[in-house]
Enzyme design. Structure first.
Site, PDB file in Angstrom:
ATOM      1  N   ILE A 105       0.832  -1.195   0.000  1.00 23.55           N
ATOM      2  CA  ILE A 105       0.000   0.000   0.000  1.00 23.55           C
ATOM      3  C   ILE A 105       0.873   1.255   0.000  1.00 23.55           C
ATOM      4  O   ILE A 105       1.978   1.246   0.547  1.00 23.55           O
ATOM      5  CB  ILE A 105      -0.974  -0.013   1.214  1.00 23.55           C
ATOM      6  CG1 ILE A 105      -1.918   1.190   1.186  1.00 23.55           C
ATOM      7  CG2 ILE A 105      -0.230  -0.131   2.522  1.00 23.55           C
ATOM      8  CD1 ILE A 105      -3.067   1.101   2.192  1.00 23.55           C
ATOM      9  N   CYS A 106       0.378   2.309  -0.642  1.00 25.30           N
ATOM     10  CA  CYS A 106       1.004   3.624  -0.613  1.00 25.30           C
ATOM     11  C   CYS A 106       2.343   3.586  -1.362  1.00 25.30           C
ATOM     12  O   CYS A 106       2.385   3.336  -2.561  1.00 25.30           O
ATOM     13  CB  CYS A 106       1.147   4.076   0.835  1.00 25.30           C
ATOM     14  SG  CYS A 106       1.605   5.813   1.060  1.00 25.30           S
ATOM     15  N   ALA A 107       3.456   3.786  -0.668  1.00 25.13           N
ATOM     16  CA  ALA A 107       4.782   3.669  -1.288  1.00 25.13           C
ATOM     17  C   ALA A 107       5.304   2.242  -1.223  1.00 25.13           C
ATOM     18  O   ALA A 107       6.380   1.953  -1.759  1.00 25.13           O
ATOM     19  CB  ALA A 107       5.763   4.622  -0.601  1.00 25.13           C
ATOM     20  N   TYR A 128       0.596   5.294  -4.026  1.00 20.80           N
ATOM     21  CA  TYR A 128       0.379   6.693  -3.647  1.00 20.80           C
ATOM     22  C   TYR A 128       0.601   7.578  -4.880  1.00 20.80           C
ATOM     23  O   TYR A 128       1.520   7.321  -5.678  1.00 20.80           O
ATOM     24  CB  TYR A 128       1.344   7.081  -2.534  1.00 20.80           C
ATOM     25  CG  TYR A 128       0.975   8.363  -1.838  1.00 20.80           C
ATOM     26  CD1 TYR A 128      -0.084   8.403  -0.940  1.00 20.80           C
ATOM     27  CD2 TYR A 128       1.692   9.536  -2.077  1.00 20.80           C
ATOM     28  CE1 TYR A 128      -0.434   9.583  -0.290  1.00 20.80           C
ATOM     29  CE2 TYR A 128       1.358  10.716  -1.430  1.00 20.80           C
ATOM     30  CZ  TYR A 128       0.296  10.735  -0.543  1.00 20.80           C
ATOM     31  OH  TYR A 128      -0.047  11.903   0.092  1.00 20.80           O
ATOM     32  N   SER A 171      -2.779  -0.714  -2.965  1.00 20.56           N
ATOM     33  CA  SER A 171      -3.724   0.337  -2.594  1.00 20.56           C
ATOM     34  C   SER A 171      -2.979   1.657  -2.483  1.00 20.56           C
ATOM     35  O   SER A 171      -1.743   1.704  -2.488  1.00 20.56           O
ATOM     36  CB  SER A 171      -4.423  -0.028  -1.283  1.00 20.56           C
ATOM     37  OG  SER A 171      -5.474   0.865  -1.004  1.00 20.56           O
TER      38      SER A 171
END
Length: 203
Positions: A105-107, A128, A171
């Site tokens: 998720i994200c980075a 992200y 995500s």
């Protein structure tokens, strides 16, 4: 059979993404091991907003353990540490090749790219928004529509004796973490269990 999850943490990990995922998975009675990748593997990890998280185990403790899902949270420094860790890469590679779910998720997808997880299978991922520039769309991953908070990409191929599925779940960031965790529950335990947890959270 009880489902199991490994959530990696490191100094600089995004605490909302780590802790929310841990919490939501445990609400579905999934056994979660919180594993520090730091050398002092049993000490508290200082996350990106100075929240300290105490791991359950170190990398040495779980090197011969297999899980149903591995989760890589974001956070700039934490995700870079996971991308640079050969031990993390070995664990991700083995789980992916064995048909287990690898989630970031994200980075966190930086670690997928660094360790070449599923690069031969042309998966679709998300991340992200500011991290998207680190990926070339289509090589080795296709970037999902930025309006989609969670992306589940499945590749089915032939193994040595039978067809094998390979899963990446990605995500976008802190605000999408709960949807991300619920998607993991759906994949591990079915839609009914995911809906039950979702209703209890008033999502």
């Amino acid at each position: 059979m009880t489902k199991t999850a490994l959530v990696f943490i490191a100094n600089g990990s995004e605490e909302i993404e780590a802790v929310t995922t841990i919490d939501v998975l445990r609400r579905a009675e999934i056994e979660v091991d919180v594993v520090s990748i730091e050398k002092s593997g049993h000490d508290a990890v200082k996350c990106s907003r100075n929240v300290r998280v105490l791991p359950d185990k170190s990398l040495d403790d779980i090197k011969n353990t297999q899980y149903d899902v591995i989760v890589i949270p974001g956070g700039n420094d934490g995700s870079k540490a996971m991308a640079n860790s050969s031990e993390v890469g070995q664990i991700l590679t083995k789980h992916y090749q064995d048909g287990k779910i690898v989630a970031a998720i994200c980075a966190g997808p930086r670690a997928l790219l660094s360790h070449k997880i599923g690069v031969d299978h042309k998966h679709t991922i998300t991340c992200y928004p500011s991290v998207r520039k680190e990926f070339t769309d289509g090589e080795p991953y296709k970037l999902d529509n930025p309006d989609n908070p969670v992306c589940h990409s499945r590749h089915t191929g032939k193994g040595d004796t039978e067809e094998k599925e390979h899963h990446l779940v990605t995500s976008q960031g802190p605000g999408t973490t709960m949807v991300f965790a619920l998607k993991l529950i759906e994949l591990l335990k079915g839609k009914d269990e995911a809906t039950k947890v979702k209703d209890g959270l008033l999502v």
